[in-house]
Design an enzyme around this catalytic site. Structure first.
Site, PDB file in Angstrom:
ATOM      1  N   ALA A 262       0.818  -1.217   0.000  1.00 43.17           N
ATOM      2  CA  ALA A 262       0.000   0.000   0.000  1.00 43.17           C
ATOM      3  C   ALA A 262       0.849   1.263   0.000  1.00 43.17           C
ATOM      4  O   ALA A 262       0.465   2.286  -0.565  1.00 43.17           O
ATOM      5  CB  ALA A 262      -0.922  -0.013   1.222  1.00 43.17           C
ATOM      6  N   ASP A 308      16.002  31.925 -35.339  1.00 45.48           N
ATOM      7  CA  ASP A 308      16.535  32.420 -36.614  1.00 45.48           C
ATOM      8  C   ASP A 308      15.401  33.020 -37.429  1.00 45.48           C
ATOM      9  O   ASP A 308      14.263  32.553 -37.357  1.00 45.48           O
ATOM     10  CB  ASP A 308      17.152  31.262 -37.421  1.00 45.48           C
ATOM     11  N   ASP A 590      21.269  26.007 -37.139  1.00 46.85           N
ATOM     12  CA  ASP A 590      21.361  24.983 -38.184  1.00 46.85           C
ATOM     13  C   ASP A 590      22.789  24.694 -38.631  1.00 46.85           C
ATOM     14  O   ASP A 590      23.037  23.697 -39.283  1.00 46.85           O
ATOM     15  CB  ASP A 590      20.526  25.390 -39.407  1.00 46.85           C
ATOM     16  N   ASP A 594      26.771  26.975 -34.953  1.00 48.60           N
ATOM     17  CA  ASP A 594      25.664  27.152 -34.007  1.00 48.60           C
ATOM     18  C   ASP A 594      25.713  26.138 -32.870  1.00 48.60           C
ATOM     19  O   ASP A 594      25.035  26.308 -31.853  1.00 48.60           O
ATOM     20  CB  ASP A 594      24.316  27.000 -34.722  1.00 48.60           C
ATOM     21  N   ASP A 688      -2.595   1.545 -11.730  1.00 41.82           N
ATOM     22  CA  ASP A 688      -1.581   1.511 -12.804  1.00 41.82           C
ATOM     23  C   ASP A 688      -2.054   2.172 -14.100  1.00 41.82           C
ATOM     24  O   ASP A 688      -1.409   3.087 -14.609  1.00 41.82           O
ATOM     25  CB  ASP A 688      -1.123   0.076 -13.063  1.00 41.82           C
TER      26      ASP A 688
END
Length: 854
Positions: A262, A308, A590, A594, A688
């Site tokens: 429990a 960007d 990109d 960077d 659950d």
């Protein structure tokens, strides 16, 4: 061994056959978690061990039926867990497939981007700066190809690679799987894949990967450890108290096991795996790939989005819309608005400008601007002498932080004059610098740049030169360049950007646009996107940034909305300045340069379309469509996932309080035992799926993007959240204890146990409903669709009915059937057990509404 391949690469049929013969291009050990591993890990959970121990004890006591039922429940709970784990593993596997490295190859004469696992021997790789090399290969041709081989050699300096010409060049032309192309571009022939590659033989790839636990998991692990110690102490106390008071030590052991079951909240680990993993899968459906699941935690706390301009805020669909040439150009206007539909011919004065813009670009361009120049030439100069498909490129000078321009040296045909032709393009100020123009010559050009930029156009300058000889200068400044003209390119704002920016503003997220464009261009696009640039100090240029100290930059970034003329290396300083002020930063990027900024940001966001492999690997999030609006959707979903995690964990803690209380309190009060291990196993069948599947499917709160970002340092589950969860559980416990005491006055012991258990099950359902929403009432939440919720509630009530009215199950649970009114009374009491909490939510909502009216 180098396999013979034509210049058109392999055919699709040849590639498929070689993939079948050699197998996929993966390293040994790259395996997914199988069913056997999941079963083994699941059976090692304390809850299953306790269930097995209880079943074994019943068999020792001679209660074969009860023992076998418990073992059967082990199988049921195991099946449920396997379903959840399998669903999670499937989501993670899908993410692994989508985020696996990609390779650009030549197949059937056409460039194609394929999964790295599908690369085969004989493929021709098309490599560009920032790519991770997918397999061992031999460089066929290329320009300034430099490779970071530190993964294999430990040497941090890049290695220059030369095209293979004879057997002596094997070492210098060899490229290895897993290494990074940090400069140049070229073509390479694949010679080995998978386990046959150099990294496959060394077998070190997976050893370099370390799975770090997220802050949320660390917080929860501490909470689970505390609760586990409490469970151990309480269980030992229960065994001693039960055995000492009643002299039944086997019964005491069963009661101790029941209390441990429990108290142990093993569901915490379930929800911390299931919800983020399925959330990442949901993000992938919105063109956002999560490379690091822990980043989902941080998304909801993001306070600054650095984006960007090109391709992220705009469509990255460049079109040349304006041309400018100096006034001394032969017969023609100095400026021309390009209209593809309305303009039949391009005036002669602008032919050289278009010609040299193409010569300064790649022959097979990837960059959208260079594609726009080629498209312009094909449209207006198709049948003229200004297109030179038969010229040979001899030398390239790339962009550098010091000079934002690139140049190409061409071998012209003999009939077209002496010497080599040199073409340069780049930022207007860089081209002006290359041409060494005086102030008088610069003035009209600068005015033209300002006029174009004010329209939101991206402006590039073009220059030309001649060079005699084969000893190329070290730098572009050594050529005698003449200024040719300017090109203005339009890149339309994405249609959804204004709405996305407004949504960020309402969510308390500041958007900072970062671009390499001219300040006037950046300002115009910012106005279109409805970014706040009403004050001069809200726009910062790269030159200004370079002059600021770190402390000054921190102060300046408090108000900046647009950063223009920013070099990639300067993004890192911007991220560090924002972090120093306590902001939670998401940064897009990109390119290779960077990567440091992406890694430094709390959430690095790489471009999936135009981004390099280096950027993608440094980032935790990858945008498949390079769209800013996708980042905003990711933030919204990140907030939803975090909300649902909190709801689920509140429910888990709340529901364990009455279960543990009903296992312990009757013993301390001298009452008959109410809950046995079988009862708690039954409740686990409800808990659950409720904590993982029901709450995972909960939609976003209505105000999810109307509240400020959460404090990233604040724990997920502490303070008022923890206190309210405990109070919820105590409220249900008080009602269930009262229900048992009350029913015992007129019902038999089995019937009273059934009455209390029914009240507890109803209280469990009420806790699910109450925790579905943080602010709306329980009754309002009933109108929010969630099919999984109703399936769980229906199955729960159906199983409860079976335990009450199916004779052999009733006997097994130590129950007696309840009459209709008694059952309704028990269910009603369970639902009423959370009414006090609903009153608190209603009061908070009224206060919030009153404050908003003020």
């Amino acid at each position: 061994m180098v396999l013979p391949t034509s210049d058109e690469g392999l055919s699709a049929a040849q590639a498929a056959q070689r993939l079948q013969d050699d197998g996929p291009n993966v390293l040994p050990g790259e395996q997914r978690r199988g069913l056997r591993a999941i079963v083994r890990e699941t059976l090692q959970e304390p809850m299953f061990m306790l269930l097995l121990a209880a079943g074994a004890l019943y068999l020792v006591l001679g209660d074969l039926q009860e023992g076998m039922i418990l073992f059967g429940l082990v199988l049921v709970v195991l099946a449920l867990t396997l379903y959840q784990e399998g669903k999670t593993e499937h989501a993670l596997a899908a993410l692994r497939d989508m985020t696996s490295p990609r390779a650009r190859v030549l197949r059937d004469g056409q460039p194609q981007r394929i999964a790295g696992v599908d690369v085969v021997c004989g493929d021709i790789l098309l490599l560009a700066e920032g790519d991770r090399i997918a397999a061992d290969a031999m460089l066929l041709d290329g320009s300034d190809v430099q490779v970071d081989e530190s993964l294999l050699t430990g040497e941090s300096l890049p290695v220059l690679k030369l095209a293979a010409t004879d057997s002596d060049d094997i070492a210098q032309s060899s490229l290895f799987s897993g290494t990074l192309l940090v400069g140049g571009h070229g073509r390479a022939l694949v010679t080995a894949t998978g386990a046959r590659s150099e990294i496959g033989r060394i077998g070190a790839a997976l050893e370099t990967l370390v799975n770090e636990r997220s802050p949320l998991k660390l917080q929860t692990a501490r909470l689970v450890r505390v609760l586990a110690l409490i469970a151990l102490g309480a269980s030992l106390f229960m065994v001693l108290a039960y055995g000492g008071l009643r002299g039944d030590w086997l019964g005491a052991l069963l009661a101790g096991i029941a209390l441990a079951m429990a108290l142990l909240p093993q569901e915490f680990t379930v929800v911390l795996t299931v919800l983020p993993a399925l959330g990442a899968w949901r993000l992938s459906k919105q063109n956002v790939l999560t490379r690091r699941i822990a980043a989902i935690e941080t998304l909801g706390a993001t306070s600054v989005l650095c984006a960007d301009k090109t391709g992220t805020l705009t469509e990255n669909r460049m079109t040349v819309t304006q041309l400018y040439v100096p006034v001394n150009a032969p017969a023609g206007s100095e400026s021309l608005a390009v209209d593809y539909d309305g303009t039949a011919q391009l005036p002669e004065a602008f032919h050289t400008l278009v010609e040299y813009s193409i010569l300064a670009s790649m022959a097979d361009p990837f960059d959208p601007m260079e594609k726009a120049f080629h498209r312009l030439g094909q449209h207006f100069l198709k049948d003229t002498e200004h297109l030179h498909r038969d010229w040979t490129l001899l030398q390239e000078y790339g962009l550098t932080p010091q000079l934002r321009a690139m140049s190409h040296v061409w071998q012209a045909l003999e009939s077209e004059g002496q010497g080599h032709v040199v073409a340069a393009k780049g930022a207007p100020e860089a081209i002006i610098d290359l041409c060494h123009l005086d102030a008088a010559a610069q003035a009209p050009i600068s005015a033209a740049v300002d006029a174009m930029a004010a329209k939101g156009l991206r402006v590039l300058g073009v220059a030309q030169a001649r060079f005699v000889g084969d000893q190329w200068p070290a730098g572009e400044h050594d050529f005698e360049f003449e200024f040719v003209g300017l090109l203005g390119l339009a890149d339309p704002l994405r249609a959804e950007i204004r709405e996305a920016v407004a949504e960020c503003r309402s969510a308390g997220i500041r958007v900072v646009m970062i671009t390499g464009d001219y300040p006037a261009t950046a300002h115009a696009i910012a106005l279109q996107a409805q970014l706040d640039v009403s004050q001069p100090d809200q726009l910062l240029t790269g030159d200004e940034l370079a002059r600021l100290s770190d402390a000054e930059l921190c102060q300046r970034m408090k108000r900046v909305s647009v950063c223009a003329r920013i070099a990639p290396q300067q993004k890192l300083r911007i991220v560090q300045a924002l972090k120093a002020k306590g902001e939670i930063v998401a940064m897009t990027g990109d390119g290779v340069n960077d990567a440091p900024a992406l890694k430094a940001a709390h959430v690095g966001v790489a471009m999936g379309g135009r981004g390099t492999d280096v950027a993608r690997e440094a980032a935790s999030i990858v945008l498949l469509d390079d769209n800013f609006a996708s980042i905003v959707r990711a933030v919204r979903l990140g907030r939803r996932i975090f909300d649902n995690l909190r709801k689920s964990m509140s429910y888990i803690l709340a529901v364990h309080v009455p279960i543990a209380g009903m296992a312990l309190m009757p013993v301390l009060l001298g009452w008959p035992t109410v809950l046995f291990p079988l009862h708690i196993a039954f409740l686990e069948l409800v808990i659950d799926p409720a904590c993982s599947m029901v709450f995972e499917n909960e939609p976003s709160e209505s105000d999810v993007m109307q509240r400020p970002p959460r404090d990233a340092q604040a724990p997920l589950f502490a303070g008022m959240t923890l206190a309210l969860a405990l109070l919820q559980g105590l409220g249900v416990l008080a009602v269930v204890l009262g229900a048992y005491a009350w029913s015992s006055s007129w019902l038999t012991e089995p019937a009273a146990r059934a009455f209390a258990f029914s009240t507890l099950v109803a209280g469990d359902v009420a806790l699910i409903l109450s925790n579905r929403t943080g602010s709306a009432t329980l009754w309002a939440s009933l109108r929010v669709p969630n099919r999984t919720l109703w399936a769980v509630i229906g199955i729960t009530l159906g199983l409860l009915g079976l335990t009450l009215y199916l004779p052999w199950l009733t006997k097994l649970f130590f129950f007696a059937p309840l009459s209709g009114p008694d059952l309704l009374a028990a269910l009603g009491l369970g639902l009423l057990s959370v009414l006090w909490f609903e009153a608190i939510k209603l009061t908070q909502r009224c206060r919030k509404d009153a404050k908003s009216l003020d």
